[in-house]
Scaffold this active site. Structure first.
Site, mmCIF file in Angstrom:
data_model
loop_
_atom_site.group_PDB
_atom_site.id
_atom_site.type_symbol
_atom_site.label_atom_id
_atom_site.label_comp_id
_atom_site.label_asym_id
_atom_site.label_seq_id
_atom_site.Cartn_x
_atom_site.Cartn_y
_atom_site.Cartn_z
ATOM 1 N N GLY A 67 0.281 5.209 -14.054
ATOM 2 C CA GLY A 67 0.618 5.556 -12.555
ATOM 3 C C GLY A 67 0.487 4.817 -11.281
ATOM 4 O O GLY A 67 1.244 4.621 -10.583
ATOM 5 N N ASP A 68 -0.706 4.195 -11.404
ATOM 6 C CA ASP A 68 -1.195 3.368 -10.321
ATOM 7 C C ASP A 68 -0.327 2.148 -10.237
ATOM 8 O O ASP A 68 0.190 1.737 -8.925
ATOM 9 C CB ASP A 68 -2.660 2.976 -10.366
ATOM 10 C CG ASP A 68 -3.592 3.789 -10.175
ATOM 11 O OD1 ASP A 68 -3.075 5.011 -9.637
ATOM 12 O OD2 ASP A 68 -4.875 3.618 -10.183
ATOM 13 N N ILE A 69 0.135 1.340 -11.391
ATOM 14 C CA ILE A 69 0.542 0.042 -11.401
ATOM 15 C C ILE A 69 2.231 0.482 -11.342
ATOM 16 O O ILE A 69 2.818 -0.438 -10.682
ATOM 17 C CB ILE A 69 0.037 -0.774 -12.610
ATOM 18 C CG1 ILE A 69 -1.210 -0.961 -12.263
ATOM 19 C CG2 ILE A 69 0.764 -2.124 -12.773
ATOM 20 C CD1 ILE A 69 -2.029 -1.640 -13.467
#
Length: 381
Positions: free
Chosen positions: A182-184
């Site tokens: 999700g973050d990357i």
């Protein structure tokens, strides 16, 4: 006939007995792709600062704003070192932030933040106000959802529907991925794609833009395999763990070796599966590559692969092209020759154009910023 750009940028490449010219990869070269771009980063945690890290590796000047007295909450951690090498730190008390931004943004190209809408407004960074004052600016803001409520990678994977598919079987709970998809992917990668496209557009129009990136929505957009299954099965997804990309196919799953290591078999194409079965002396399994619901080929494959250790399989598969590979540990990957081009003083996306990139001390770039931007930073570190 040689390629039109001349052979200096091309190389002879051979694999599996064939040879052809291919463009030499630029990865790892010290090329300052964004050498004239100035980025102001007012962000914390992972996805937004990582945008600045990649831009820095591409040659941009990244000015990291930190608030006194402590600066970034990650200072002193390994993550801070990975995210901030090569950036320039300028630190001010919170009540001096607006004045600092007023001095930096007229000459900046990009502003990267991760603030909720109400916080944006409270510090004078509402999109409307910023673009009215600085119409050339590309303003990137990363949030989990449009309303800016708190959350982390796992939350946004959960809300996007992706986490539910990370189940080995319908009865199993979702796996918690340590790779921050999700973050990357939903955050950093999505932001970089939009930003680089906006930079290109600005070269043609001179116009800046506000680029909001919402991790939940972006993760959903990246769910191409789920969209494919949804269309393929008429709007009804098969249960988690039972579709052809999650281990239901004998030709596409992970198998344990004799020493409880693993082999990744991804021979989806018929030619690879046929060749692999022939290679291991099991041509009788050739008809079963994409058979679903039959335990026989799974059982036979498991038994056959368990006859050798991970090291034996690695040696046996050396030089083959069946889409079958040993599963390496991260420590083992670090010893591989191909990694050396990507691994310098931590993770680097590209070789920095100006060599080693130290981690900045808190506020160390005050004089440089004052000289470069032509204003005094009062109350700074």
């Amino acid at each position: 006939m040689f390629p039109p750009f001349g052979t200096a940028s091309w190389e002879l490449y051979s694999a599996t007995g064939s040879a052809y010219l291919r463009k030499k990869p630029f990865f790892g070269r010290a090329v300052s792709w964004l050498g004239d771009i100035v980025v102001v980063e007012l962000a914390r945690l992972l996805p937004a600062p990582l945008v600045g890290t990649v831009l820095r590796d591409l040659g941009a000047t990244v000015i990291k704003i930190e608030l006194l007295p402590k600066g970034d909450s990650l200072r002193g951690t390994a993550l801070f070192e990975l995210l901030n090498r090569g950036k320039r730190s300028v630190a001010v008390p919170p009540d001096q932030l607006s004045r600092l931004l007023e001095g930096l943004l007229p000459k900046a190209d990009v502003l990267v933040t991760n603030y909720r809408p109400e916080t944006q407004a409270s510090i004078g960074l509402s999109p409307e106000k910023v673009l009215q004052a600085y119409p050339h600016l590309l303003y990137v803001n990363l949030l989990g959802t449009p309303d800016g409520r708190p959350g982390h990678d796992l939350n946004f994977l959960a809300e996007s529907g992706v986490l539910d598919r990370m189940r080995p079987s319908p009865e199993s709970p979702p796996l918690v991925p340590s790779f921050l998809l999700g973050d990357i992917l939903g955050g950093t990668a999505s932001a970089l794609i939009r930003l680089l496209a906006a930079l290109y557009r600005r070269t043609r129009t001179g116009q800046g833009a506000y680029l909001p990136i919402y991790l939940r929505e972006e993760i959903f957009r990246w769910s191409v395999s789920l969209a494919h299954l949804h269309r393929l099965f008429g709007g009804q997804l098969p249960p988690p763990g039972s579709d052809f990309l999650s281990g239901a196919l004998p030709c596409y799953r992970v198998y344990p070796t004799q020493d409880n290591r693993y082999l990744a078999v991804a021979a989806l194409e018929e030619k690879f599966w046929q060749a692999f079965c022939e290679f291991v002396g099991r041509p009788d399994l050739q008809p079963y590559g994409k058979v679903m619901g039959d335990p026989y080929p799974h059982r036979e494959m498991e038994s056959m692969i368990r006859q050798r250790t991970w090291t034996e399989w690695k040696a046996l598969l050396e030089g083959t092209a069946f889409c079958v590979t040993p599963v390496y540990t991260f420590e083992e990957v670090l010893t591989q020759p191909w990694v050396q081009e990507a691994w310098r003083e931590g993770f680097l996306f590209f070789a920095p154009p100006d060599g080693p990139t130290p981690v900045p001390e808190l506020g160390e770039a005050r004089e440089w910023v004052e000289d470069r931007f032509g204003f005094l930073i009062s109350g700074s570190h």
